[in-house]
Scaffold this active site. Sequence first.
Site, PDB file in Angstrom:
ATOM      1  N   SER A 132      14.002  13.457  73.698  1.00 27.98           N
ATOM      2  CA  SER A 132      13.950  13.177  72.258  1.00 27.98           C
ATOM      3  C   SER A 132      12.935  14.064  71.561  1.00 27.98           C
ATOM      4  O   SER A 132      11.907  14.440  72.151  1.00 27.98           O
ATOM      5  CB  SER A 132      13.549  11.712  72.067  1.00 27.98           C
ATOM      6  OG  SER A 132      13.157  11.488  70.734  1.00 27.98           O
ATOM      7  N   ALA A 133      13.174  14.316  70.279  1.00 24.01           N
ATOM      8  CA  ALA A 133      12.203  15.032  69.450  1.00 24.01           C
ATOM      9  C   ALA A 133      10.898  14.251  69.333  1.00 24.01           C
ATOM     10  O   ALA A 133       9.875  14.810  68.917  1.00 24.01           O
ATOM     11  CB  ALA A 133      12.790  15.273  68.066  1.00 24.01           C
ATOM     12  N   CYS A 134      10.921  12.970  69.719  1.00 25.30           N
ATOM     13  CA  CYS A 134       9.700  12.157  69.656  1.00 25.30           C
ATOM     14  C   CYS A 134       8.634  12.641  70.640  1.00 25.30           C
ATOM     15  O   CYS A 134       7.514  12.156  70.630  1.00 25.30           O
ATOM     16  CB  CYS A 134      10.003  10.688  69.937  1.00 25.30           C
ATOM     17  SG  CYS A 134      10.848   9.890  68.579  1.00 25.30           S
ATOM     18  N   TYR A 163       7.089   5.950  73.607  1.00 27.10           N
ATOM     19  CA  TYR A 163       8.480   6.390  73.802  1.00 27.10           C
ATOM     20  C   TYR A 163       8.513   7.910  74.022  1.00 27.10           C
ATOM     21  O   TYR A 163       9.180   8.417  74.925  1.00 27.10           O
ATOM     22  CB  TYR A 163       9.297   5.986  72.572  1.00 27.10           C
ATOM     23  CG  TYR A 163      10.705   6.532  72.518  1.00 27.10           C
ATOM     24  CD1 TYR A 163      11.713   6.013  73.311  1.00 27.10           C
ATOM     25  CD2 TYR A 163      11.025   7.575  71.648  1.00 27.10           C
ATOM     26  CE1 TYR A 163      13.016   6.512  73.244  1.00 27.10           C
ATOM     27  CE2 TYR A 163      12.309   8.075  71.569  1.00 27.10           C
ATOM     28  CZ  TYR A 163      13.299   7.546  72.371  1.00 27.10           C
ATOM     29  OH  TYR A 163      14.581   8.045  72.300  1.00 27.10           O
ATOM     30  N   ARG A 299       9.624  15.845  60.248  1.00 27.38           N
ATOM     31  CA  ARG A 299      10.275  16.349  61.473  1.00 27.38           C
ATOM     32  C   ARG A 299      11.583  17.006  61.082  1.00 27.38           C
ATOM     33  O   ARG A 299      12.309  16.510  60.227  1.00 27.38           O
ATOM     34  CB  ARG A 299      10.529  15.214  62.462  1.00 27.38           C
ATOM     35  CG  ARG A 299      11.253  15.678  63.704  1.00 27.38           C
ATOM     36  CD  ARG A 299      11.315  14.618  64.781  1.00 27.38           C
ATOM     37  NE  ARG A 299      10.017  14.353  65.343  1.00 27.38           N
ATOM     38  CZ  ARG A 299       9.662  13.181  65.874  1.00 27.38           C
ATOM     39  NH1 ARG A 299      10.514  12.178  65.882  1.00 27.38           N
ATOM     40  NH2 ARG A 299       8.462  13.020  66.380  1.00 27.38           N
TER      41      ARG A 299
HETATM   42  P1  NAD Z   1      21.366   3.123  72.858  1.00 25.25           P
HETATM   43  O1  NAD Z   1      20.236   2.160  72.870  1.00 25.25           O
HETATM   44  O2  NAD Z   1      22.549   2.823  72.009  1.00 25.25           O
HETATM   45  O3  NAD Z   1      21.865   3.387  74.347  1.00 25.25           O
HETATM   46  C1  NAD Z   1      21.040   3.238  75.476  1.00 25.25           C
HETATM   47  C2  NAD Z   1      21.766   2.335  76.438  1.00 25.25           C
HETATM   48  O4  NAD Z   1      20.971   2.179  77.624  1.00 25.25           O
HETATM   49  C3  NAD Z   1      21.999   0.921  75.867  1.00 25.25           C
HETATM   50  O5  NAD Z   1      23.369   0.607  75.826  1.00 25.25           O
HETATM   51  C4  NAD Z   1      21.259   0.022  76.844  1.00 25.25           C
HETATM   52  O6  NAD Z   1      21.893  -1.218  77.092  1.00 25.25           O
HETATM   53  C5  NAD Z   1      21.231   0.885  78.094  1.00 25.25           C
HETATM   54  N1  NAD Z   1      20.176   0.415  79.004  1.00 25.25           N
HETATM   55  C6  NAD Z   1      18.886   0.138  78.695  1.00 25.25           C
HETATM   56  N2  NAD Z   1      18.252  -0.329  79.767  1.00 25.25           N
HETATM   57  C7  NAD Z   1      19.169  -0.343  80.782  1.00 25.25           C
HETATM   58  C8  NAD Z   1      19.108  -0.745  82.136  1.00 25.25           C
HETATM   59  N3  NAD Z   1      17.968  -1.220  82.670  1.00 25.25           N
HETATM   60  N4  NAD Z   1      20.211  -0.644  82.898  1.00 25.25           N
HETATM   61  C9  NAD Z   1      21.380  -0.179  82.349  1.00 25.25           C
HETATM   62  N5  NAD Z   1      21.497   0.210  81.074  1.00 25.25           N
HETATM   63  C10 NAD Z   1      20.397   0.127  80.295  1.00 25.25           C
HETATM   64  O7  NAD Z   1      20.740   4.536  72.462  1.00 25.25           O
HETATM   65  P2  NAD Z   1      21.454   5.894  72.070  1.00 25.25           P
HETATM   66  O8  NAD Z   1      21.156   6.147  70.643  1.00 25.25           O
HETATM   67  O9  NAD Z   1      22.830   5.926  72.544  1.00 25.25           O
HETATM   68  O10 NAD Z   1      20.576   6.933  72.914  1.00 25.25           O
HETATM   69  C11 NAD Z   1      21.000   7.432  74.174  1.00 25.25           C
HETATM   70  C12 NAD Z   1      19.884   8.272  74.761  1.00 25.25           C
HETATM   71  O11 NAD Z   1      19.562   9.348  73.887  1.00 25.25           O
HETATM   72  C13 NAD Z   1      18.581   7.511  75.011  1.00 25.25           C
HETATM   73  O12 NAD Z   1      17.993   7.954  76.199  1.00 25.25           O
HETATM   74  C14 NAD Z   1      17.736   7.889  73.841  1.00 25.25           C
HETATM   75  O13 NAD Z   1      16.361   7.782  74.123  1.00 25.25           O
HETATM   76  C15 NAD Z   1      18.164   9.313  73.607  1.00 25.25           C
HETATM   77  N6  NAD Z   1      17.935   9.730  72.215  1.00 25.25           N
HETATM   78  C16 NAD Z   1      18.641   9.177  71.216  1.00 25.25           C
HETATM   79  C17 NAD Z   1      18.395   9.550  69.901  1.00 25.25           C
HETATM   80  C18 NAD Z   1      19.149   8.954  68.747  1.00 25.25           C
HETATM   81  O14 NAD Z   1      18.860   9.302  67.610  1.00 25.25           O
HETATM   82  N7  NAD Z   1      20.112   8.071  68.970  1.00 25.25           N
HETATM   83  C19 NAD Z   1      17.399  10.512  69.620  1.00 25.25           C
HETATM   84  C20 NAD Z   1      16.689  11.049  70.668  1.00 25.25           C
HETATM   85  C21 NAD Z   1      16.964  10.677  71.982  1.00 25.25           C
END
Ligand code: NAD
Length: 340
Positions: A132-134, A163, A299
């Site tokens: 992530s950009a974070c 995070y 950002r």
């Molecule tokens: P999301 O929360 O919709 O999806 C993450 C999924 O992981 C969820 O469905 C959750 O149930 C699952 N999960 C969490 N803990 C779990 C466990 N112990 N076992 C099995 N499954 C588990 O988030 P997203 O927006 O789809 O993001 C997907 C990825 O991309 C993440 O890693 C997130 O950090 C990264 N990301 C997303 C964004 C964004 O803007 N959406 C930005 C930067 C990075």
Amino acid sequence: MNGGLDLKSALVLGAGGFIGNHMVIRLKSEGYFVRGVDIKSPEYSNSSADEFIVGDLREIEVVKKSLDLSESFDEIYQFAADMGGAGFVFTGENDADIMHNSATINLNVLEELHKRNASHKENKTKVFYSSSACMYPEHNQLDPNNPICSEDSAYPANPDSEYGWEKLFSERLFLAYNRNHKIPVAIARYHNIYGPLGTWEGGREKAPAAICRKIAKVSADEGEIEVWGDGEQTRSFLYVDECIEATRRLMASNFQGPVNIGSEEMVTINQMVQIIARISGKNIKTAHKLDAPTGVRGRNSDNRLIREKLGWDFSMTLEEGLTKTFIWINEQNQLASLKI
Ligand code: NAD
């Protein structure tokens, strides 16, 4: 499994989440055999995966079962993480869970893949990791008009949230397994991905979905919504289909990253509110909640590296993407109000 055809296989971890669910749809449209794994099924649609395991990836046995395929997966997409918008990651209240749960998943997945590779004497599975950009340093993102988010600005590290620190640790973890165990990896740093089928209520939603929801809930032609902070903080937002396209291109290339996947159309949150208000046809005023968590001051994605390495760039305007997103959230809101 594939009846002798050259069918590619993919394991999507976090397939019940926003981006994972979209990735499953994309991989199926490309003819992949797809297994999805998540602690929950997708909330707003059925999964298109051929198989879907509901399980907790913090548990080794679930990870082993997920990886278990006669010919091993060609690709793994690791999206599973404990995450959410500013209300979830920037309050400090969920820090231990965020760090422990997400790091445990990444540690388990890489170690179990390594063990499986060793026992099968192979190394064919390429793993994508969604950073992530974070993870970028806070001190480079104080000026809302000129945030620095080039890939090489990551160190000296100083993310503003746990995070972000976990993402930085896990990037390094993936690179270490590549260095020591030759597991092929690709890493992207996503910048605010949004679109239909994403969380839009409940406390984990991000700014675009939260603002679409608040405006959808204004029942008259005009009204007021709460905006976190003074609204002058800047961000860029990437529509989910473009994120999936860039991720697929990264996986198809020999470039490992980490690389930014985002949009360079930077706006203030106040500007985004006005775009969504325009889409909705409502006259919206804002009340600023100054003590709400907001994250860094500015950002924006820096796409120079991805343009150079993959020839990819964002193309959809924020207004186009928000139009699709608002229509979907407005429908969800109407459906939810019918159920009450
Ligand atoms: P999301 O929360 O919709 O999806 C993450 C999924 O992981 C969820 O469905 C959750 O149930 C699952 N999960 C969490 N803990 C779990 C466990 N112990 N076992 C099995 N499954 C588990 O988030 P997203 O927006 O789809 O993001 C997907 C990825 O991309 C993440 O890693 C997130 O950090 C990264 N990301 C997303 C964004 C964004 O803007 N959406 C930005 C930067 C990075």
